[in-house]
Design a protein around this motif. Sequence first.
Motif, mmCIF file in Angstrom:
data_model
loop_
_atom_site.group_PDB
_atom_site.id
_atom_site.type_symbol
_atom_site.label_atom_id
_atom_site.label_comp_id
_atom_site.label_asym_id
_atom_site.label_seq_id
_atom_site.Cartn_x
_atom_site.Cartn_y
_atom_site.Cartn_z
ATOM 1 N N GLU A 136 -19.141 22.885 61.424
ATOM 2 C CA GLU A 136 -19.965 23.624 60.448
ATOM 3 C C GLU A 136 -19.099 24.509 59.545
ATOM 4 O OE1 GLU A 136 -20.869 23.780 63.878
ATOM 5 O OE2 GLU A 136 -22.166 22.049 63.539
ATOM 6 N N GLU A 137 -17.990 24.981 60.115
ATOM 7 C CA GLU A 137 -17.141 25.915 59.351
ATOM 8 C C GLU A 137 -16.169 25.203 58.418
ATOM 9 O OE1 GLU A 137 -16.691 29.562 62.553
ATOM 10 O OE2 GLU A 137 -15.393 27.836 62.706
ATOM 11 N N LEU A 138 -15.989 23.887 58.649
ATOM 12 C CA LEU A 138 -14.994 23.158 57.854
ATOM 13 C C LEU A 138 -15.426 23.056 56.393
ATOM 14 C CD1 LEU A 138 -14.206 20.235 60.309
ATOM 15 C CD2 LEU A 138 -12.573 21.899 59.489
ATOM 16 N N PRO A 139 -14.467 23.158 55.470
ATOM 17 C CA PRO A 139 -14.825 22.986 54.060
ATOM 18 C C PRO A 139 -15.003 21.498 53.736
ATOM 19 C CG PRO A 139 -12.489 23.407 54.287
ATOM 20 C CD PRO A 139 -13.060 23.484 55.660
ATOM 21 N N GLU A 140 -15.594 21.205 52.585
ATOM 22 C CA GLU A 140 -15.752 19.797 52.168
ATOM 23 C C GLU A 140 -14.370 19.194 52.035
ATOM 24 O OE1 GLU A 140 -17.892 20.238 48.564
ATOM 25 O OE2 GLU A 140 -19.746 20.808 49.583
ATOM 26 N N SER A 141 -14.109 18.125 52.806
ATOM 27 C CA SER A 141 -12.751 17.581 52.806
ATOM 28 C C SER A 141 -12.735 16.117 53.220
ATOM 29 C CB SER A 141 -11.877 18.397 53.759
ATOM 30 O OG SER A 141 -12.559 18.604 54.970
ATOM 31 N N ASP A 142 -11.667 15.420 52.772
ATOM 32 C CA ASP A 142 -11.471 14.010 53.114
ATOM 33 C C ASP A 142 -10.436 13.917 54.219
ATOM 34 O OD1 ASP A 142 -13.087 13.208 50.988
ATOM 35 O OD2 ASP A 142 -11.402 13.269 49.577
ATOM 36 N N LEU A 143 -10.378 12.716 54.827
ATOM 37 C CA LEU A 143 -9.309 12.464 55.794
ATOM 38 C C LEU A 143 -8.424 11.372 55.224
ATOM 39 C CD1 LEU A 143 -11.244 12.466 59.209
ATOM 40 C CD2 LEU A 143 -9.902 14.305 58.224
ATOM 41 N N ILE A 144 -7.107 11.639 55.197
ATOM 42 C CA ILE A 144 -6.173 10.631 54.668
ATOM 43 C C ILE A 144 -5.192 10.239 55.773
ATOM 44 C CG2 ILE A 144 -6.361 11.386 52.256
ATOM 45 C CD1 ILE A 144 -3.538 12.716 52.734
#
Lengths: 400, 94
Positions: free
Chosen positions: A185-193
């Motif tokens: 829930e705390e993670l920012p909007e992000s991709d995984l590479i």
Amino acid sequence: MMANIQRQMKGYVRIRVHTVSYDRFLNICALHNLYIWDLKPVENAYEMNLSIEAFRRLKPLARKTGTHIRIIKKCGLPFWLFRNRHRKAFAAGFVGGASLLFLFSFFIWNIEVSGNRSASAEVIYRYLKEEKATYGTLKNTIDCKKLQADLREKFPDFLWVSAKIKGTSLLIDVKENDLQDLTPEELPESDLIAGTAGTIERIITRQGRPQVHVGDRVKKGDLLVSSEIPILNDEKEVTGYEYCAADADILIKTVYEYRDSFPLLYEEKLYTGREKSGFLIQLGSQLFSLKPQKESYQAYDLVTEERQFGFSRYFKLPLFYGRIYMREYRLIKKRYSSGEAIARMQEKTEKNMEKIREKGVQIFENDVKIETDEKSCSASGQLTLIQKTGKRVERTKTDS
Amino acid sequence: MRRKGKKPFGRVLTDAAGIPPELVSSLPLLSMTGQEELFIENFKGILQYTDAVLLLQTKACLLRIEGQHLFLVYYTKDALKLTGTITSVCFLTS
């Protein structure tokens, strides 16, 4: 303890009193609030300690009670200063030392960095030097708030930086951008590479849109799980996007080349046990050392133990002191036998494999072969590792 | 006449109120640590002091402290501290 220091600072006298009525004298002293300590009967008299101020007030009381007072000892700083009033060089040295100390207290003489993981302390020291916030910098020229902002800008992994000056120390406390500690829930909007190149072995996506399948070959930096989730209408047309923090367990199979070698001929240091030591003092960048004579040993190791002088943990001065040890050794030329060399290389390789396993990486295949020739022993081959991947990066922005 | 052993009325009242007796009747307050240390409050003055005897005047009685190598660590209007080897503490009627 504190009371004793206070008495020494203010000064006191030890007196011997002779009188006809001791009880009257003592009670009159108590009545006038004169603090008496270490009171002892000695040879038809009493000896006691009094502060200088109490002693001045004692005179009229002594006259009143017909008491004869004799000072037998003067103790404390005021008397010591009076006794040494003619020692001009000492006084000058004292004043000079105190002024030097006062002057030094305006500069930074110690830098402590804590909480850093991605950037080493040396890298931060180097950056601080560039920013002119290093050893010997005037304290009031350092703007801690600006330094904090600059450090955050220079090291993007630093989530939070605190820079403060305490005594003559600059304390840098860093909290790094450790997104793994955060809950989904705390993670920012992000991709995984992809953190490394390889073949996708397994992918379990919890959140986000997977961009690869099992068996796909990916390069380092390829997008694995996108944070962009398209919103479709009934006609399966994209009407918009929703963003999330991509979350997935991805295992990647990577093949690494493993190479290691060492010569069969080597020199071994055999310490003779003979040792000499000397002293060193470093004032700023100036080093004064009393080293042992170099001619004494043919081959030696020079080990220095250095400590910074300071009055407390945070009040350090640009003065280092320590010892220099000169340890004699003899170089002995040796050669590994083929068996020894293979055993050593096996041990080295196993240690490296253990390090890899400690990181949570699975060794899938190990084709490393150990060979010896006339000159060296080498290990070479391919290692196939299965490891976790998925480096979190800020989401790729799409105009929608 | 007051019966022997019976407390005066004032003491009965203060006891009932839970007020410490040394505050009301100015009784001497003695704190002793083994034989080595004695701390005394509520006294009027010293009558005699040698390295074997300390005689103190209090409001209620005379206090005779006997011992060896007696030494007054400090002495003020309100309190004193005595060290040495204390062998006896006697309450004498003045």
